[in-house]
Design a protein around this motif. Structure first.
Motif, PDB file in Angstrom:
ATOM      1  N   ASP A  28       0.853  -1.182   0.000  1.00 55.98           N
ATOM      2  CA  ASP A  28       0.000   0.000   0.000  1.00 55.98           C
ATOM      3  C   ASP A  28       0.895   1.240   0.000  1.00 55.98           C
ATOM      4  O   ASP A  28       1.765   1.359   0.874  1.00 55.98           O
ATOM      5  N   PRO A  29       0.696   2.168  -0.958  1.00 56.14           N
ATOM      6  CA  PRO A  29       1.575   3.344  -1.026  1.00 56.14           C
ATOM      7  C   PRO A  29       1.419   4.301   0.148  1.00 56.14           C
ATOM      8  O   PRO A  29       2.200   5.233   0.293  1.00 56.14           O
ATOM      9  N   ARG A  30       0.410   4.064   1.011  1.00 60.09           N
ATOM     10  CA  ARG A  30       0.203   4.948   2.161  1.00 60.09           C
ATOM     11  C   ARG A  30       0.917   4.458   3.409  1.00 60.09           C
ATOM     12  O   ARG A  30       0.933   5.126   4.426  1.00 60.09           O
ATOM     13  N   ARG A  31       1.479   3.246   3.348  1.00 58.50           N
ATOM     14  CA  ARG A  31       2.130   2.657   4.526  1.00 58.50           C
ATOM     15  C   ARG A  31       3.471   2.062   4.127  1.00 58.50           C
ATOM     16  O   ARG A  31       3.613   1.564   3.018  1.00 58.50           O
ATOM     17  N   PRO A  32       4.436   2.089   5.049  1.00 54.94           N
ATOM     18  CA  PRO A  32       5.708   1.429   4.717  1.00 54.94           C
ATOM     19  C   PRO A  32       5.529  -0.084   4.624  1.00 54.94           C
ATOM     20  O   PRO A  32       4.697  -0.664   5.318  1.00 54.94           O
ATOM     21  N   ALA A  33       6.317  -0.695   3.763  1.00 56.34           N
ATOM     22  CA  ALA A  33       6.294  -2.152   3.622  1.00 56.34           C
ATOM     23  C   ALA A  33       7.534  -2.722   4.298  1.00 56.34           C
ATOM     24  O   ALA A  33       8.610  -2.128   4.219  1.00 56.34           O
ATOM     25  N   VAL A  34       7.353  -3.854   4.979  1.00 57.11           N
ATOM     26  CA  VAL A  34       8.473  -4.488   5.676  1.00 57.11           C
ATOM     27  C   VAL A  34       8.895  -5.742   4.913  1.00 57.11           C
ATOM     28  O   VAL A  34       8.073  -6.611   4.630  1.00 57.11           O
ATOM     29  N   LEU A  35      10.163  -5.784   4.566  1.00 60.17           N
ATOM     30  CA  LEU A  35      10.718  -6.920   3.828  1.00 60.17           C
ATOM     31  C   LEU A  35      11.748  -7.592   4.724  1.00 60.17           C
ATOM     32  O   LEU A  35      12.511  -6.895   5.404  1.00 60.17           O
ATOM     33  N   SER A  36      11.788  -8.912   4.732  1.00 57.51           N
ATOM     34  CA  SER A  36      12.796  -9.566   5.568  1.00 57.51           C
ATOM     35  C   SER A  36      13.454 -10.732   4.846  1.00 57.51           C
ATOM     36  O   SER A  36      12.859 -11.375   3.986  1.00 57.51           O
ATOM     37  N   CYS A  37      14.719 -10.939   5.235  1.00 57.44           N
ATOM     38  CA  CYS A  37      15.533 -11.971   4.608  1.00 57.44           C
ATOM     39  C   CYS A  37      16.143 -12.817   5.730  1.00 57.44           C
ATOM     40  O   CYS A  37      16.843 -12.292   6.599  1.00 57.44           O
ATOM     41  N   HIS A  38      15.812 -14.103   5.713  1.00 53.44           N
ATOM     42  CA  HIS A  38      16.327 -15.014   6.744  1.00 53.44           C
ATOM     43  C   HIS A  38      17.366 -15.927   6.120  1.00 53.44           C
ATOM     44  O   HIS A  38      17.152 -16.433   5.024  1.00 53.44           O
TER      45      HIS A  38
END
Ligand SMILES: *[C@@H]1O[C@H](CO)[C@@H](O)[C@H](O)[C@H]1NC(C)=O
Ligand SMILES: *[C@@H]1O[C@H](CO)[C@@H](O)[C@H](O)[C@H]1NC(C)=O
Length: 278
Positions: A28-38
């Motif tokens: 959503d362009p109104r909220r930050p997106a969280v990306l994670s790498c394990h």
């Protein structure tokens, strides 16, 4: 058999690997997106973890440097933060306010002398889903056959903007030349409403109910559809005239009866006068 054991051996000796890459399919362009790498290092030492958006580096974790985490803003994207644990790194990005699809890559490399690299990529599409159904303006409860009206259907805010489709009794209404889908002013995050006008011409012989449906479609994969229905009753004139002519029919019959009586009276009177004249 020999080949199989060789592959197994390779899998065991291939030192480190990315065990899970979490990239939301939609952002959503109104909220930050969280990306994670394990990742799993096995017996190797971590040299660095890097995040790329398409070909551009947006994040670097290098435990031996100070500060260990560095963020890079690239065109259209704001990197808000990042954090690493022994076996994972996450990055927070503010998606650009345009409907785009970008590749996010996590790259984990080991210390020298080998400098082995493990890499994984996933795509994220910037989309703002509509929260509400579209709204139909201008639909009366009742229409007469032969009448013409204009309806306006407006979708909720979304990114990309919705396409509008109109249906009358489940039949898709092809837009007339002047009836293009129009867009509202732009909102924060790049969201817009769209609207389209439909001309409804009630056929002169129509009666019953007209089921008008407006569909707002977001062309993402898979498409997101929201719709609204308006039911318009058509009051047919033919039904009205039937009622009127029936009434007249009844009058005619009544007139007929009185005529019979009148004839009977006249006949009787003639007989009487004939009798009296005798
Ligand atoms: C990225 O841009 C934002 C907004 O302009 C700013 O607040 C932030 O400090 C920048 N980050 C970096 C690493 O340049
Ligand atoms: C249709 O409705 C939208 C918003 O509800 C409005 O901005 C637009 O001017 C309307 N169009 C017509 C032709 O009435």
């Amino acid at each position: 058999m020999k080949l199989l054991s060789l592959i197994t051996l390779c899998a065991i000796t291939s030192a480190h690997e990315i065990t899970q890459l979490k990239v939301p399919l939609y952002a959503d362009p109104r909220r930050p997106a969280v990306l994670s790498c394990h990742f799993q290092m096995e017996d190797q030492k971590l040299h660095s973890v890097k995040w790329y958006r398409d070909m551009n580096e947006i994040f670097r974790y290098n435990p031996s440097q100070k500060p260990p985490i560095r963020l890079f803003n690239v065109t259209d994207i704001m990197v808000q933060g990042g954090e690493c644990q022994a076996d994972s790194c996450m990055v927070k990005v503010m998606p650009p306010p345009v409907a785009t699809r970008a590749a996010y890559t996590c790259e984990v490399s080991t210390e020298g002398p080998k400098f082995q690299i493990a890499r994984q990529t996933k795509h994220m599409t910037v989309v703002a889903m509509p929260d509400l159904d579209p709204v139909i303006i201008g639909a009366p409860k009742v229409l007469k056959p032969g009448e013409q009206i204009f309806l306006n259907c407006t979708s909720d805010y979304s990114l990309p903007p919705s396409d509008i489709n109109w249906y009358i009794d489940n039949e898709l209404q092809k837009p007339e030349q002047w009836q293009r889908t129009e867009l509202s002013a732009i909102q924060p995050g790049g969201l817009r409403r769209s609207w389209r006008v439909l001309r409804v011409r009630v056929p002169p012989t129509a009666s019953g109910a007209l089921r008008v449906r407006c569909e707002a479609i977001l062309l993402v994969e898979p498409p997101v559809v929201r719709d609204t229905i308006a039911i318009i009753t058509v009051h047919s004139r033919t039904q009205l005239s039937k009622y009127v002519s029936n009434n007249r029919g009844v009058n005619c019959v009544k007139l007929g009866v009185s005529s019979v009586i009148l004839v009977a009276i006249t006949w009787t009177f003639t007989q009487i006068s004939r009798f009296t004249s005798l």
